[in-house]
Structures are given as C-alpha cells and as structure tokens.
Design a protein around this motif. Structure first.
Motif, PDB file in Angstrom:
ATOM      1  N   GLY A  30       1.698 -22.887  16.736  1.00 35.69           N
ATOM      2  CA  GLY A  30       0.911 -22.621  15.542  1.00 35.69           C
ATOM      3  C   GLY A  30      -0.461 -22.066  15.867  1.00 35.69           C
ATOM      4  N   ILE A  31      -1.097 -22.626  16.884  1.00 30.53           N
ATOM      5  CA  ILE A  31      -2.407 -22.118  17.312  1.00 30.53           C
ATOM      6  C   ILE A  31      -2.272 -20.676  17.776  1.00 30.53           C
ATOM      7  CG2 ILE A  31      -4.196 -22.351  19.093  1.00 30.53           C
ATOM      8  CD1 ILE A  31      -3.713 -25.439  18.870  1.00 30.53           C
ATOM      9  N   GLU A  32      -1.250 -20.394  18.561  1.00 34.73           N
ATOM     10  CA  GLU A  32      -1.041 -19.030  19.055  1.00 34.73           C
ATOM     11  C   GLU A  32      -0.750 -18.066  17.904  1.00 34.73           C
ATOM     12  OE1 GLU A  32       1.517 -16.573  22.415  1.00 34.73           O
ATOM     13  OE2 GLU A  32       1.910 -18.694  22.117  1.00 34.73           O
ATOM     14  N   SER A  33       0.095 -18.468  16.963  1.00 40.91           N
ATOM     15  CA  SER A  33       0.412 -17.615  15.809  1.00 40.91           C
ATOM     16  C   SER A  33      -0.829 -17.324  14.974  1.00 40.91           C
ATOM     17  CB  SER A  33       1.460 -18.276  14.914  1.00 40.91           C
ATOM     18  OG  SER A  33       2.704 -18.319  15.533  1.00 40.91           O
ATOM     19  N   ALA A  34      -1.643 -18.337  14.730  1.00 47.92           N
ATOM     20  CA  ALA A  34      -2.863 -18.139  13.945  1.00 47.92           C
ATOM     21  C   ALA A  34      -3.824 -17.199  14.656  1.00 47.92           C
ATOM     22  CB  ALA A  34      -3.533 -19.486  13.666  1.00 47.92           C
ATOM     23  N   THR A  35      -3.928 -17.328  15.962  1.00 46.39           N
ATOM     24  CA  THR A  35      -4.800 -16.445  16.741  1.00 46.39           C
ATOM     25  C   THR A  35      -4.309 -15.002  16.668  1.00 46.39           C
ATOM     26  OG1 THR A  35      -5.372 -18.281  18.207  1.00 46.39           O
ATOM     27  CG2 THR A  35      -5.798 -16.060  19.031  1.00 46.39           C
ATOM     28  N   VAL A  36      -3.002 -14.809  16.833  1.00 44.58           N
ATOM     29  CA  VAL A  36      -2.413 -13.461  16.747  1.00 44.58           C
ATOM     30  C   VAL A  36      -2.623 -12.889  15.347  1.00 44.58           C
ATOM     31  CG1 VAL A  36      -0.227 -12.183  16.775  1.00 44.58           C
ATOM     32  CG2 VAL A  36      -0.750 -13.799  18.607  1.00 44.58           C
ATOM     33  N   LEU A  37      -2.420 -13.700  14.320  1.00 44.63           N
ATOM     34  CA  LEU A  37      -2.623 -13.237  12.951  1.00 44.63           C
ATOM     35  C   LEU A  37      -4.060 -12.785  12.747  1.00 44.63           C
ATOM     36  CD1 LEU A  37      -1.622 -12.794  10.054  1.00 44.63           C
ATOM     37  CD2 LEU A  37      -2.324 -15.154   9.581  1.00 44.63           C
ATOM     38  N   GLY A  38      -5.001 -13.537  13.255  1.00 46.15           N
ATOM     39  CA  GLY A  38      -6.410 -13.150  13.139  1.00 46.15           C
ATOM     40  C   GLY A  38      -6.681 -11.802  13.781  1.00 46.15           C
ATOM     41  N   GLU A  39      -6.061 -11.552  14.931  1.00 46.29           N
ATOM     42  CA  GLU A  39      -6.222 -10.253  15.597  1.00 46.29           C
ATOM     43  C   GLU A  39      -5.606  -9.135  14.761  1.00 46.29           C
ATOM     44  OE1 GLU A  39      -4.381 -11.090  19.368  1.00 46.29           O
ATOM     45  OE2 GLU A  39      -6.066 -12.329  20.033  1.00 46.29           O
ATOM     46  N   GLU A  40      -4.434  -9.388  14.178  1.00 45.41           N
ATOM     47  CA  GLU A  40      -3.781  -8.391  13.325  1.00 45.41           C
ATOM     48  C   GLU A  40      -4.618  -8.110  12.078  1.00 45.41           C
ATOM     49  OE1 GLU A  40       0.316  -9.311  12.457  1.00 45.41           O
ATOM     50  OE2 GLU A  40       0.784  -9.683  14.557  1.00 45.41           O
ATOM     51  N   MET A  41      -5.197  -9.157  11.500  1.00 45.84           N
ATOM     52  CA  MET A  41      -6.052  -8.973  10.327  1.00 45.84           C
ATOM     53  C   MET A  41      -7.264  -8.123  10.671  1.00 45.84           C
ATOM     54  SD  MET A  41      -5.998 -12.755   8.537  1.00 45.84           S
ATOM     55  CE  MET A  41      -7.179 -12.288   7.262  1.00 45.84           C
ATOM     56  N   LYS A  42      -7.852  -8.387  11.813  1.00 42.91           N
ATOM     57  CA  LYS A  42      -9.034  -7.624  12.228  1.00 42.91           C
ATOM     58  C   LYS A  42      -8.673  -6.152  12.423  1.00 42.91           C
ATOM     59  CE  LYS A  42     -12.836  -7.700  15.493  1.00 42.91           C
ATOM     60  NZ  LYS A  42     -13.448  -8.377  16.628  1.00 42.91           N
ATOM     61  N   ARG A  43      -7.551  -5.889  13.113  1.00 38.78           N
ATOM     62  CA  ARG A  43      -7.106  -4.496  13.327  1.00 38.78           C
ATOM     63  C   ARG A  43      -6.848  -3.778  12.003  1.00 38.78           C
ATOM     64  NH1 ARG A  43      -4.593  -6.518  17.898  1.00 38.78           N
ATOM     65  NH2 ARG A  43      -2.643  -7.025  16.841  1.00 38.78           N
ATOM     66  N   ALA A  44      -6.326  -4.508  11.028  1.00 31.83           N
ATOM     67  CA  ALA A  44      -5.985  -3.910   9.734  1.00 31.83           C
ATOM     68  C   ALA A  44      -7.189  -3.858   8.775  1.00 31.83           C
ATOM     69  CB  ALA A  44      -4.844  -4.691   9.082  1.00 31.83           C
ATOM     70  N   GLY A  45      -8.312  -4.419   9.188  1.00 25.67           N
ATOM     71  CA  GLY A  45      -9.504  -4.423   8.338  1.00 25.67           C
ATOM     72  C   GLY A  45      -9.396  -5.362   7.147  1.00 25.67           C
ATOM     73  N   LEU A  46      -8.633  -6.430   7.304  1.00 23.27           N
ATOM     74  CA  LEU A  46      -8.446  -7.392   6.219  1.00 23.27           C
ATOM     75  C   LEU A  46      -9.519  -8.476   6.304  1.00 23.27           C
ATOM     76  CD1 LEU A  46      -4.555  -7.745   6.405  1.00 23.27           C
ATOM     77  CD2 LEU A  46      -5.897  -6.359   4.807  1.00 23.27           C
ATOM     78  N   GLN A  47     -10.441  -8.470   5.350  1.00 17.04           N
ATOM     79  CA  GLN A  47     -11.562  -9.403   5.330  1.00 17.04           C
ATOM     80  C   GLN A  47     -11.797  -9.865   3.895  1.00 17.04           C
ATOM     81  OE1 GLN A  47     -13.685 -10.663   7.830  1.00 17.04           O
ATOM     82  NE2 GLN A  47     -14.591 -11.878   6.194  1.00 17.04           N
ATOM     83  N   PRO A  48     -11.406 -11.091   3.562  1.00 15.87           N
ATOM     84  CA  PRO A  48     -11.600 -11.569   2.189  1.00 15.87           C
ATOM     85  C   PRO A  48     -13.060 -11.869   1.881  1.00 15.87           C
ATOM     86  CG  PRO A  48     -10.757 -13.326   3.568  1.00 15.87           C
ATOM     87  CD  PRO A  48     -10.769 -12.091   4.425  1.00 15.87           C
ATOM     88  N   ASP A  49     -13.386 -11.781   0.581  1.00 17.74           N
ATOM     89  CA  ASP A  49     -14.730 -12.142   0.113  1.00 17.74           C
ATOM     90  C   ASP A  49     -14.862 -13.649  -0.071  1.00 17.74           C
ATOM     91  OD1 ASP A  49     -15.484  -9.407  -0.106  1.00 17.74           O
ATOM     92  OD2 ASP A  49     -14.603  -9.293  -2.114  1.00 17.74           O
TER      93      ASP A  49
END
Length: 171
Positions: A30-49
C-alpha cells in the motif's frame, strides 16, 4: 470547469485480533502503491484545490504517501469512513460552497462508497473508461471526473470520467 478526484485508500494490513477496522495501517504494498500514484499524479499535473480525507488511519496514510503538496486546503471528515455515498456527494458540494474559489476537490475514502459515487457522477462519455474500473475500484485507484459546472452544483450523471490511475497495475 470543475474536477472531482476520488481516491480509494491504498492496501492496508488485515486487522489483528481485537484491532478496530478504523485503525488498520497501510501495508508495504500500500505504501508503495500510494508513492507510485503520487508520482503519476505529479507527472499528469493533477493537483486538487481542496482535499477531504477520511479520518481512518489507512486513508490519512495514503494521503501522506501520495505526497500531494500544498497549496491545498485539507479537511478530515469522519463521514467518509462511516457514511454513505450520499455523504461523499454532500462533501463535494459543501467544499464548493465553503471554498468558492476552488475548482477541484479530492476525496480520500473507502469502498463501496468510492465506486458508487464514481459510477453515479460519471454519467457522460463512455464510462467506465478504464478496464480495471469496470471490475471495481481498486485500492490506490484514482478517478478524475470533469464537470462543466461549479463543485457546489454537481449532480449525478453530469460528469465525464477523464482519468483513471491504478498504480497497482504497475507493481
């Protein structure tokens, strides 16, 4: 345009005898998946308000490990743990009312509510747009749904699923 990010918590340990479900922590996958997801979000420019997170340990840890960086407004809401899909929709609308300048909100929560809300909101286009989502909402899965109206006015069936990320596919 507004966006709703629906993030199911990452994989958690099975409860120990006597342990409350609420207190379950993430396991190493779970820790690894969350870390990978965060990297994917950053690459995709996904940043919630605005981020609204369940108060359960595994949800808060998922948010921590995806590493979304401020500026954003963080709120915790117990009803994302114990409530219904209607509580999730209410949380989205309230975020729009309370934070009028916000055009995106991320909910960090649990199934089956996460899947129910995603299916209810993404009524336009050709949902589900991702094969894994068709089989259920996986742990550490993130659905991004676009709307042509403000967050406070979001209604079921009016959104379009634009992105679905599932880091567990890559691990």
């Amino acid at each position: 345009m507004s966006q709703v990010y629906l993030l199911r918590h990452a994989k958690a340990v099975w409860p120990s005898p006597g342990q409350k479900d609420f207190d379950r922590a993430l396991d190493s996958a779970g820790i690894e998946s969350a870390t990978v997801l965060g990297e994917e979000m950053k690459r995709a420019g996904l940043q919630p308000d605005v981020v609204i997170c369940s108060t359960a340990v595994r949800a808060r840890q998922t948010l921590e490990h995806i590493g979304v960086k401020p500026p954003f407004i963080l709120e915790t809401l117990e009803k994302l743990y114990s409530g219904t899909a209607d509580n999730y929709l209410t949380a989205i609308r309230m975020a729009g009312l309370e934070h009028e300048n916000a055009s995106s909100v991320m909910l960090v929560g649990h199934n089956p509510m996460m899947e129910d809300v995603a299916m209810a909101l993404a009524g336009r286009g050709d949902p589900p747009a991702h094969p894994v989502f068709a089989a259920g909402f996986p742990t550490a899965g993130l659905a991004v749904i676009n709307f042509d109206r403000p967050l406070a006015e979001i209604r079921p069936g009016t959104g379009t699923l634009s992105t679905f990320l599932s880091p567990s596919e890559h691990l």
